[in-house]
Design a protein around this motif. Structure first.
Motif, short mmCIF file in Angstrom:
data_model
loop_
_atom_site.label_atom_id
_atom_site.label_comp_id
_atom_site.label_asym_id
_atom_site.label_seq_id
_atom_site.Cartn_x
_atom_site.Cartn_y
_atom_site.Cartn_z
N ARG A 1 0.83 -1.20 0.00
CA ARG A 1 0.00 0.00 0.00
C ARG A 1 0.87 1.27 0.00
O ARG A 1 2.07 1.21 0.21
N TRP A 2 0.24 2.39 -0.26
CA TRP A 2 0.93 3.67 -0.38
C TRP A 2 0.53 4.58 0.78
O TRP A 2 -0.63 4.61 1.19
N VAL A 3 1.50 5.35 1.28
CA VAL A 3 1.22 6.36 2.30
C VAL A 3 1.52 7.74 1.71
O VAL A 3 2.61 7.98 1.17
N VAL A 4 0.54 8.63 1.78
CA VAL A 4 0.69 9.98 1.22
C VAL A 4 0.21 11.00 2.24
O VAL A 4 -0.57 10.67 3.14
N PRO A 5 0.66 12.24 2.11
CA PRO A 5 0.15 13.28 3.01
C PRO A 5 -1.36 13.44 2.84
O PRO A 5 -1.92 13.15 1.78
N GLY A 6 -2.02 13.89 3.90
CA GLY A 6 -3.44 14.22 3.77
C GLY A 6 -3.61 15.32 2.74
O GLY A 6 -2.82 16.27 2.67
N PHE A 7 -4.63 15.18 1.90
CA PHE A 7 -4.87 16.19 0.87
C PHE A 7 -5.46 17.45 1.49
O PHE A 7 -6.12 17.41 2.53
N ILE A 8 -5.24 18.57 0.80
CA ILE A 8 -5.73 19.87 1.24
C ILE A 8 -6.69 20.41 0.20
O ILE A 8 -6.32 20.57 -0.97
N GLU A 9 -7.93 20.66 0.59
CA GLU A 9 -8.90 21.33 -0.28
C GLU A 9 -8.65 22.82 -0.15
O GLU A 9 -8.90 23.42 0.90
N ALA A 10 -8.12 23.43 -1.21
CA ALA A 10 -7.66 24.83 -1.14
C ALA A 10 -8.77 25.84 -1.33
O ALA A 10 -8.56 27.05 -1.10
N HIS A 11 -9.95 25.40 -1.76
CA HIS A 11 -11.07 26.32 -1.98
C HIS A 11 -12.36 25.52 -1.90
O HIS A 11 -12.71 24.81 -2.85
N GLY A 12 -13.04 25.61 -0.80
CA GLY A 12 -14.28 24.86 -0.66
C GLY A 12 -15.22 25.52 0.32
O GLY A 12 -14.89 26.54 0.93
N HIS A 13 -16.39 24.92 0.47
CA HIS A 13 -17.43 25.51 1.32
C HIS A 13 -17.98 24.50 2.31
O HIS A 13 -19.17 24.51 2.64
N LEU A 14 -17.10 23.59 2.77
CA LEU A 14 -17.50 22.60 3.77
C LEU A 14 -18.15 23.30 4.95
O LEU A 14 -17.61 24.25 5.51
N GLY A 15 -19.31 22.79 5.34
CA GLY A 15 -19.94 23.29 6.55
C GLY A 15 -20.68 24.59 6.41
O GLY A 15 -21.58 24.87 7.21
N VAL A 16 -20.33 25.43 5.41
CA VAL A 16 -21.09 26.65 5.19
C VAL A 16 -22.10 26.48 4.05
O VAL A 16 -23.08 27.22 3.98
N HIS A 17 -21.84 25.53 3.16
CA HIS A 17 -22.82 25.14 2.14
C HIS A 17 -22.99 23.64 2.27
O HIS A 17 -22.31 22.86 1.59
N GLU A 18 -23.89 23.24 3.15
CA GLU A 18 -24.02 21.84 3.53
C GLU A 18 -24.66 21.03 2.40
O GLU A 18 -25.74 21.36 1.92
N ASP A 19 -23.97 19.98 2.02
CA ASP A 19 -24.39 19.15 0.89
C ASP A 19 -25.73 18.48 1.19
O ASP A 19 -25.88 17.79 2.20
N GLY A 20 -26.71 18.72 0.31
CA GLY A 20 -28.01 18.06 0.44
C GLY A 20 -28.95 18.69 1.45
O GLY A 20 -30.02 18.13 1.72
N GLU A 21 -28.61 19.86 2.01
CA GLU A 21 -29.44 20.46 3.05
C GLU A 21 -30.31 21.61 2.55
O GLU A 21 -31.05 22.21 3.33
#
Length: 423
Positions: free
Chosen positions: A68-88
Protein backbone atom coordinates in the motif's frame (compact mmCIF):
# COMPACT_ATOMS: atom_id res chain seq x y z
CA UNK A 1 -22.76 4.83 4.07
CA UNK A 2 -20.69 5.45 7.21
CA UNK A 3 -20.68 3.64 10.51
CA UNK A 4 -19.72 5.69 13.55
CA UNK A 5 -17.22 4.17 15.96
CA UNK A 6 -15.79 5.47 19.24
CA UNK A 7 -12.92 7.93 19.00
CA UNK A 8 -9.68 6.00 19.48
CA UNK A 9 -7.29 7.18 22.16
CA UNK A 10 -4.26 8.86 20.67
CA UNK A 11 -1.20 6.65 20.83
CA UNK A 12 2.04 6.21 18.95
CA UNK A 13 1.78 4.41 15.60
CA UNK A 14 4.33 3.10 13.12
CA UNK A 15 3.32 2.30 9.55
CA UNK A 16 5.80 -0.13 8.01
CA UNK A 17 6.48 -1.83 4.65
CA UNK A 18 4.71 0.98 2.80
CA UNK A 19 5.51 2.84 -0.39
CA UNK A 20 5.79 6.32 1.10
CA UNK A 21 5.39 9.48 -0.97
CA UNK A 22 6.85 12.23 1.25
CA UNK A 23 6.17 14.80 -1.53
CA UNK A 24 8.77 17.16 -0.02
CA UNK A 25 11.59 16.90 2.50
CA UNK A 26 12.13 18.98 5.64
CA UNK A 27 13.74 21.73 3.50
CA UNK A 28 10.78 21.86 1.14
CA UNK A 29 12.62 20.23 -1.75
CA UNK A 30 10.89 17.57 -3.86
CA UNK A 31 11.37 14.13 -2.25
CA UNK A 32 11.58 10.76 -3.96
CA UNK A 33 9.30 7.84 -2.97
CA UNK A 34 10.55 5.50 -0.25
CA UNK A 35 10.12 1.80 -0.93
CA UNK A 36 9.35 -0.53 2.01
CA UNK A 37 9.33 2.60 4.12
CA UNK A 38 8.46 3.31 7.75
CA UNK A 39 6.73 6.36 9.18
CA UNK A 40 6.37 6.87 12.93
CA UNK A 41 3.60 9.03 14.44
CA UNK A 42 3.90 10.31 18.00
CA UNK A 43 1.93 12.95 19.93
CA UNK A 44 0.05 13.99 16.81
CA UNK A 45 3.21 14.68 14.82
CA UNK A 46 5.45 12.79 12.42
CA UNK A 47 8.39 11.55 14.46
CA UNK A 48 10.38 9.75 11.75
CA UNK A 49 10.23 8.87 8.05
CA UNK A 50 12.64 6.53 6.32
CA UNK A 51 13.43 3.13 4.90
CA UNK A 52 13.02 -0.28 6.53
CA UNK A 53 15.95 0.46 8.84
CA UNK A 54 13.97 3.24 10.59
CA UNK A 55 13.76 2.50 14.31
CA UNK A 56 10.31 1.85 15.77
CA UNK A 57 10.17 2.75 19.49
CA UNK A 58 9.15 0.02 21.89
CA UNK A 59 5.45 -0.04 22.68
CA UNK A 60 4.45 1.57 19.37
CA UNK A 61 1.45 0.09 17.54
CA UNK A 62 2.60 -1.26 14.18
CA UNK A 63 0.48 -1.21 11.01
CA UNK A 64 1.80 -3.39 8.21
CA UNK A 65 1.05 -1.52 4.98
CA UNK A 66 2.68 -4.03 2.63
CA UNK A 67 1.65 -3.28 -0.96
CA UNK A 68 0.00 0.00 0.00
CA UNK A 69 0.93 3.67 -0.38
CA UNK A 70 1.22 6.36 2.30
CA UNK A 71 0.69 9.98 1.22
CA UNK A 72 0.15 13.28 3.01
CA UNK A 73 -3.44 14.22 3.77
CA UNK A 74 -4.87 16.19 0.87
CA UNK A 75 -5.73 19.87 1.24
CA UNK A 76 -8.90 21.33 -0.28
CA UNK A 77 -7.66 24.83 -1.14
CA UNK A 78 -11.07 26.32 -1.98
CA UNK A 79 -14.28 24.86 -0.66
CA UNK A 80 -17.43 25.51 1.32
CA UNK A 81 -17.50 22.60 3.77
CA UNK A 82 -19.94 23.29 6.55
CA UNK A 83 -21.09 26.65 5.19
CA UNK A 84 -22.82 25.14 2.14
CA UNK A 85 -24.02 21.84 3.53
CA UNK A 86 -24.39 19.15 0.89
CA UNK A 87 -28.01 18.06 0.44
CA UNK A 88 -29.44 20.46 3.05
CA UNK A 89 -31.04 23.02 0.74
CA UNK A 90 -31.51 26.63 1.84
CA UNK A 91 -31.37 25.80 5.55
CA UNK A 92 -27.78 24.61 5.26
CA UNK A 93 -26.61 27.29 2.85
CA UNK A 94 -24.72 30.04 4.69
CA UNK A 95 -22.25 30.66 1.89
CA UNK A 96 -23.20 34.19 0.86
CA UNK A 97 -24.44 37.16 2.90
CA UNK A 98 -25.80 38.92 -0.18
CA UNK A 99 -27.11 42.04 1.54
CA UNK A 100 -23.98 44.18 1.21
CA UNK A 101 -21.47 44.05 -1.66
CA UNK A 102 -18.62 44.53 0.84
CA UNK A 103 -18.64 41.62 3.28
CA UNK A 104 -15.06 42.00 4.52
CA UNK A 105 -16.30 41.94 8.12
CA UNK A 106 -17.81 38.47 7.69
CA UNK A 107 -16.01 35.31 8.81
CA UNK A 108 -16.56 31.85 7.34
CA UNK A 109 -15.78 30.42 10.78
CA UNK A 110 -19.15 31.64 12.08
CA UNK A 111 -21.08 29.59 9.50
CA UNK A 112 -19.31 26.21 9.61
CA UNK A 113 -21.26 23.18 10.80
CA UNK A 114 -18.77 20.35 11.57
CA UNK A 115 -21.65 17.84 11.43
CA UNK A 116 -22.09 18.33 7.68
CA UNK A 117 -21.82 15.01 5.85
CA UNK A 118 -19.18 16.56 3.60
CA UNK A 119 -16.61 16.28 6.38
CA UNK A 120 -16.99 12.49 6.36
CA UNK A 121 -16.79 12.53 2.57
CA UNK A 122 -13.55 14.50 2.87
CA UNK A 123 -11.97 11.75 4.98
CA UNK A 124 -13.20 9.15 2.51
CA UNK A 125 -11.17 10.95 -0.16
CA UNK A 126 -8.07 11.36 2.00
CA UNK A 127 -8.71 15.09 2.50
CA UNK A 128 -7.56 16.04 6.01
CA UNK A 129 -7.77 19.84 5.89
CA UNK A 130 -9.59 22.53 3.96
CA UNK A 131 -9.57 26.27 3.42
CA UNK A 132 -13.23 27.15 3.78
CA UNK A 133 -14.37 30.32 2.04
CA UNK A 134 -17.50 32.43 1.73
CA UNK A 135 -19.17 32.26 -1.65
CA UNK A 136 -18.85 34.46 -4.72
CA UNK A 137 -22.12 36.37 -4.56
CA UNK A 138 -20.41 39.51 -3.25
CA UNK A 139 -17.49 41.47 -4.69
CA UNK A 140 -15.96 41.03 -1.21
CA UNK A 141 -17.18 37.90 0.56
CA UNK A 142 -15.32 37.72 3.88
CA UNK A 143 -12.51 36.09 5.80
CA UNK A 144 -11.70 32.43 5.19
CA UNK A 145 -10.97 29.68 7.76
CA UNK A 146 -8.49 26.81 7.50
CA UNK A 147 -9.66 23.72 9.40
CA UNK A 148 -8.93 20.05 9.85
CA UNK A 149 -11.71 17.87 8.46
CA UNK A 150 -12.42 15.95 11.65
CA UNK A 151 -13.73 17.27 14.95
CA UNK A 152 -16.78 18.21 16.97
CA UNK A 153 -16.36 21.98 17.45
CA UNK A 154 -15.04 24.18 14.68
CA UNK A 155 -12.87 26.10 17.15
CA UNK A 156 -11.08 22.84 17.96
CA UNK A 157 -10.69 22.02 14.26
CA UNK A 158 -9.40 25.48 13.36
CA UNK A 159 -5.80 25.86 12.25
CA UNK A 160 -6.08 29.59 11.53
CA UNK A 161 -8.45 32.18 10.12
CA UNK A 162 -5.64 34.59 9.35
CA UNK A 163 -4.90 33.46 5.80
CA UNK A 164 -7.08 35.25 3.27
CA UNK A 165 -10.18 37.19 2.26
CA UNK A 166 -12.52 35.95 -0.47
CA UNK A 167 -13.43 38.28 -3.33
CA UNK A 168 -15.29 37.76 -6.61
CA UNK A 169 -15.21 39.14 -10.12
CA UNK A 170 -17.24 38.04 -13.13
CA UNK A 171 -20.82 36.88 -13.50
CA UNK A 172 -21.86 36.10 -9.93
CA UNK A 173 -21.73 39.53 -8.22
CA UNK A 174 -23.08 41.38 -11.28
CA UNK A 175 -26.00 38.94 -11.44
CA UNK A 176 -26.81 39.07 -7.72
CA UNK A 177 -26.78 42.84 -7.41
CA UNK A 178 -27.93 43.52 -10.97
CA UNK A 179 -31.11 41.62 -10.17
CA UNK A 180 -31.57 44.01 -7.24
CA UNK A 181 -30.98 47.01 -9.53
CA UNK A 182 -28.12 48.25 -7.41
CA UNK A 183 -24.35 48.51 -7.87
CA UNK A 184 -22.60 46.40 -9.05
CA UNK A 185 -24.53 45.32 -12.10
CA UNK A 186 -21.51 45.24 -14.41
CA UNK A 187 -17.88 44.14 -14.29
CA UNK A 188 -16.95 47.82 -14.08
CA UNK A 189 -19.18 48.23 -11.05
CA UNK A 190 -17.68 45.20 -9.32
CA UNK A 191 -14.14 46.54 -9.79
CA UNK A 192 -15.27 49.94 -8.47
CA UNK A 193 -16.71 48.37 -5.31
CA UNK A 194 -13.34 46.71 -4.65
CA UNK A 195 -11.38 49.89 -5.45
CA UNK A 196 -13.59 52.03 -3.21
CA UNK A 197 -13.21 49.52 -0.38
CA UNK A 198 -9.42 49.57 -0.56
CA UNK A 199 -9.24 53.37 -0.79
CA UNK A 200 -11.42 53.56 2.34
CA UNK A 201 -9.16 50.99 4.01
CA UNK A 202 -6.09 53.06 3.13
CA UNK A 203 -7.70 56.15 4.67
CA UNK A 204 -8.80 54.14 7.72
CA UNK A 205 -5.29 52.77 8.23
CA UNK A 206 -3.76 56.26 8.02
CA UNK A 207 -6.24 57.66 10.56
CA UNK A 208 -5.75 54.65 12.85
CA UNK A 209 -1.98 54.93 12.75
CA UNK A 210 -2.20 58.67 13.45
CA UNK A 211 -4.53 58.10 16.40
CA UNK A 212 -2.19 55.47 17.83
CA UNK A 213 0.77 57.81 17.46
CA UNK A 214 -1.14 60.62 19.15
CA UNK A 215 -2.65 58.38 21.80
CA UNK A 216 -6.17 59.50 20.93
CA UNK A 217 -9.34 57.34 20.77
CA UNK A 218 -10.16 55.65 17.49
CA UNK A 219 -13.41 53.96 16.42
CA UNK A 220 -12.82 50.47 15.04
CA UNK A 221 -14.45 49.25 11.83
CA UNK A 222 -14.35 45.46 11.23
CA UNK A 223 -14.73 45.82 7.46
CA UNK A 224 -11.92 48.34 7.04
CA UNK A 225 -9.70 46.57 9.58
CA UNK A 226 -9.84 43.36 7.59
CA UNK A 227 -8.98 45.14 4.35
CA UNK A 228 -6.14 46.98 6.09
CA UNK A 229 -4.69 43.55 6.95
CA UNK A 230 -4.83 42.69 3.24
CA UNK A 231 -2.98 45.92 2.43
CA UNK A 232 -0.43 45.12 5.14
CA UNK A 233 0.19 41.67 3.61
CA UNK A 234 -1.15 39.77 6.61
CA UNK A 235 -4.02 38.32 4.56
CA UNK A 236 -3.96 37.13 0.95
CA UNK A 237 -6.67 38.11 -1.53
CA UNK A 238 -8.52 34.99 -2.78
CA UNK A 239 -9.96 36.24 -6.06
CA UNK A 240 -12.77 34.27 -7.69
CA UNK A 241 -12.43 34.71 -11.45
CA UNK A 242 -12.99 32.42 -14.43
CA UNK A 243 -12.56 34.42 -17.66
CA UNK A 244 -9.17 35.56 -18.87
CA UNK A 245 -10.23 39.22 -18.81
CA UNK A 246 -11.38 38.86 -15.19
CA UNK A 247 -8.03 37.28 -14.28
CA UNK A 248 -6.31 40.29 -15.85
CA UNK A 249 -8.56 42.63 -13.84
CA UNK A 250 -7.69 40.76 -10.66
CA UNK A 251 -3.98 41.24 -11.37
CA UNK A 252 -4.51 44.91 -12.26
CA UNK A 253 -6.28 45.59 -8.96
CA UNK A 254 -3.65 43.75 -6.94
CA UNK A 255 -0.85 45.77 -8.52
CA UNK A 256 -2.76 49.00 -7.96
CA UNK A 257 -3.08 48.39 -4.21
CA UNK A 258 -0.08 46.13 -3.61
CA UNK A 259 -1.77 43.13 -2.02
CA UNK A 260 -0.92 39.44 -2.49
CA UNK A 261 -3.27 37.88 -5.02
CA UNK A 262 -4.26 34.22 -5.32
CA UNK A 263 -6.40 33.39 -8.37
CA UNK A 264 -9.29 31.06 -7.53
CA UNK A 265 -10.86 28.93 -10.32
CA UNK A 266 -8.79 30.36 -13.18
CA UNK A 267 -10.92 28.53 -15.76
CA UNK A 268 -9.44 30.39 -18.74
CA UNK A 269 -5.96 30.50 -17.24
CA UNK A 270 -4.62 28.46 -20.15
CA UNK A 271 -5.27 31.42 -22.45
CA UNK A 272 -2.87 33.69 -20.55
CA UNK A 273 -0.72 31.17 -18.69
CA UNK A 274 2.53 32.96 -19.59
CA UNK A 275 1.11 36.28 -18.35
CA UNK A 276 0.09 34.75 -15.01
CA UNK A 277 3.49 33.07 -14.67
CA UNK A 278 5.31 36.32 -15.43
CA UNK A 279 3.39 38.00 -12.62
CA UNK A 280 4.25 35.22 -10.17
CA UNK A 281 0.60 34.57 -9.27
CA UNK A 282 -0.54 31.28 -7.74
CA UNK A 283 -3.72 29.63 -9.08
CA UNK A 284 -6.19 27.43 -7.23
CA UNK A 285 -7.70 25.69 -10.24
CA UNK A 286 -11.10 24.07 -10.54
CA UNK A 287 -13.48 22.52 -10.27
CA UNK A 288 -12.39 20.77 -13.45
CA UNK A 289 -15.24 18.27 -13.75
CA UNK A 290 -18.07 20.78 -13.64
CA UNK A 291 -20.62 21.44 -16.37
CA UNK A 292 -20.76 24.62 -18.45
CA UNK A 293 -23.41 25.98 -16.10
CA UNK A 294 -22.74 29.60 -17.01
CA UNK A 295 -21.20 31.52 -19.87
CA UNK A 296 -17.84 32.13 -18.21
CA UNK A 297 -17.28 28.35 -18.05
CA UNK A 298 -17.77 27.78 -21.78
CA UNK A 299 -14.04 27.30 -22.45
CA UNK A 300 -13.25 25.17 -19.42
CA UNK A 301 -10.91 22.28 -20.13
CA UNK A 302 -9.14 19.62 -18.12
CA UNK A 303 -5.93 20.62 -19.92
CA UNK A 304 -5.70 23.98 -18.10
CA UNK A 305 -3.74 22.45 -15.21
CA UNK A 306 -0.98 21.20 -17.51
CA UNK A 307 -0.87 24.50 -19.41
CA UNK A 308 -0.45 26.53 -16.23
CA UNK A 309 2.12 24.18 -14.70
CA UNK A 310 4.16 24.05 -17.90
CA UNK A 311 4.20 27.85 -17.97
CA UNK A 312 5.66 27.87 -14.47
CA UNK A 313 2.56 28.70 -12.45
CA UNK A 314 2.26 27.06 -9.03
CA UNK A 315 -1.16 25.40 -8.91
CA UNK A 316 -3.46 23.79 -6.39
CA UNK A 317 -6.62 21.90 -7.31
CA UNK A 318 -10.11 22.26 -5.86
CA UNK A 319 -13.52 20.62 -5.98
CA UNK A 320 -15.25 23.82 -4.82
CA UNK A 321 -17.31 21.50 -2.57
CA UNK A 322 -20.24 20.96 -2.85
CA UNK A 323 -20.04 21.81 -6.57
CA UNK A 324 -18.04 18.58 -6.90
CA UNK A 325 -18.07 16.10 -3.98
CA UNK A 326 -14.95 16.75 -1.96
CA UNK A 327 -13.92 13.08 -1.99
CA UNK A 328 -13.45 13.48 -5.76
CA UNK A 329 -10.51 15.85 -5.24
CA UNK A 330 -8.10 13.07 -6.21
CA UNK A 331 -10.08 12.47 -9.40
CA UNK A 332 -9.62 16.12 -10.39
CA UNK A 333 -5.90 15.37 -10.26
CA UNK A 334 -6.22 12.07 -12.13
CA UNK A 335 -8.19 13.67 -14.97
CA UNK A 336 -5.68 16.52 -15.18
CA UNK A 337 -2.92 13.92 -15.53
CA UNK A 338 -4.88 12.30 -18.35
CA UNK A 339 -4.78 15.67 -20.12
CA UNK A 340 -1.04 16.21 -19.72
CA UNK A 341 -0.31 17.24 -16.12
CA UNK A 342 2.81 15.63 -14.64
CA UNK A 343 1.66 13.06 -12.02
CA UNK A 344 4.18 14.38 -9.50
CA UNK A 345 2.84 17.92 -9.92
CA UNK A 346 -0.71 16.60 -9.66
CA UNK A 347 -0.06 15.22 -6.17
CA UNK A 348 1.86 18.37 -5.21
CA UNK A 349 -1.24 20.34 -6.24
CA UNK A 350 -3.20 18.51 -3.52
CA UNK A 351 -0.56 18.68 -0.80
CA UNK A 352 2.54 20.86 -0.59
CA UNK A 353 1.40 23.50 -3.09
CA UNK A 354 -1.77 24.62 -1.28
CA UNK A 355 0.15 24.50 2.00
CA UNK A 356 2.93 26.67 0.58
CA UNK A 357 0.56 29.12 -1.12
CA UNK A 358 -0.83 30.04 2.29
CA UNK A 359 2.37 29.69 4.31
CA UNK A 360 1.41 26.45 6.06
CA UNK A 361 4.10 24.23 4.57
CA UNK A 362 6.08 24.11 7.82
CA UNK A 363 3.22 22.05 9.30
CA UNK A 364 1.29 20.49 6.43
CA UNK A 365 1.54 19.19 2.87
CA UNK A 366 4.34 16.65 3.14
CA UNK A 367 5.61 13.78 5.26
CA UNK A 368 8.60 15.05 7.22
CA UNK A 369 9.56 14.90 10.91
CA UNK A 370 7.88 17.57 13.00
CA UNK A 371 4.89 18.06 10.71
CA UNK A 372 1.29 17.34 11.65
CA UNK A 373 0.52 13.63 11.38
CA UNK A 374 -2.17 14.11 8.71
CA UNK A 375 -1.90 11.28 6.20
CA UNK A 376 -3.68 8.45 4.44
CA UNK A 377 -2.85 4.85 3.64
CA UNK A 378 -4.07 4.12 0.11
CA UNK A 379 -4.63 0.69 -1.37
CA UNK A 380 -2.40 1.70 -4.31
CA UNK A 381 -1.42 4.71 -6.39
CA UNK A 382 -3.93 7.44 -5.40
CA UNK A 383 -4.09 8.60 -9.04
CA UNK A 384 -5.35 5.15 -10.05
CA UNK A 385 -9.15 5.05 -10.18
CA UNK A 386 -9.14 1.62 -8.53
CA UNK A 387 -7.30 2.87 -5.43
CA UNK A 388 -8.98 4.18 -2.32
CA UNK A 389 -8.01 5.64 1.04
CA UNK A 390 -8.20 2.78 3.54
CA UNK A 391 -6.98 4.52 6.72
CA UNK A 392 -6.89 8.25 7.35
CA UNK A 393 -5.11 9.94 10.24
CA UNK A 394 -5.72 13.50 11.44
CA UNK A 395 -3.23 14.81 13.99
CA UNK A 396 -2.01 11.26 14.47
CA UNK A 397 -5.41 9.82 15.32
CA UNK A 398 -7.03 7.17 13.11
CA UNK A 399 -10.40 8.73 12.26
CA UNK A 400 -11.43 6.84 9.10
CA UNK A 401 -11.01 3.28 7.90
CA UNK A 402 -12.43 1.27 5.03
CA UNK A 403 -12.86 -2.49 5.04
CA UNK A 404 -12.31 -3.88 1.53
CA UNK A 405 -13.95 -7.21 2.37
CA UNK A 406 -17.22 -5.79 3.68
CA UNK A 407 -17.20 -2.53 1.71
CA UNK A 408 -18.01 -0.54 4.85
CA UNK A 409 -16.42 2.65 6.13
CA UNK A 410 -15.98 3.59 9.77
CA UNK A 411 -15.59 7.16 11.01
CA UNK A 412 -14.61 8.05 14.55
CA UNK A 413 -17.56 9.89 16.10
CA UNK A 414 -16.20 13.13 17.57
CA UNK A 415 -19.39 13.64 19.59
CA UNK A 416 -19.17 10.28 21.36
CA UNK A 417 -22.23 8.30 22.53
CA UNK A 418 -25.47 10.26 22.58
CA UNK A 419 -28.09 9.48 25.22
CA UNK A 420 -31.71 10.19 24.30
CA UNK A 421 -34.37 9.89 26.97
CA UNK A 422 -37.97 9.43 25.94
CA UNK A 423 -40.42 11.99 27.35
Amino acid sequence: MYRSVPVPARHDVAIVNARILPIADAQGERAEPIESGTIVLADGRIAAVGGPETEVPEGTEVIDAAGRWVVPGFIEAHGHLGVHEDGEGWSGDDTNEMTDPNGAGLRALDGIDPAELGFKDALRGGVTSALIKPGSGNPIGGRTAFVKTWGRVVDEMLVTQDLSVKSALGENPKRVYGDKKVTPSTRMGTAKIIRDAFVEAQNYRAKRDHAEAEGTPFERDLVKETLAEVLDGTLAWDQHCHRADDIATAIRLSEEFGYRLVINHGTEGHKIADFIAEKGIDVILGPLMTSRSKVELRDRTLATAAALAEAGVRIALTTDHPVIPINFLIHEASLAVKEGLDPVVALEALTINPAAIFGLDDWLGSLAPGKDADLAIWSGDPLDLDSRAEEVFVDGRLVYSFDQETGTAEVADPYGPTLISEP
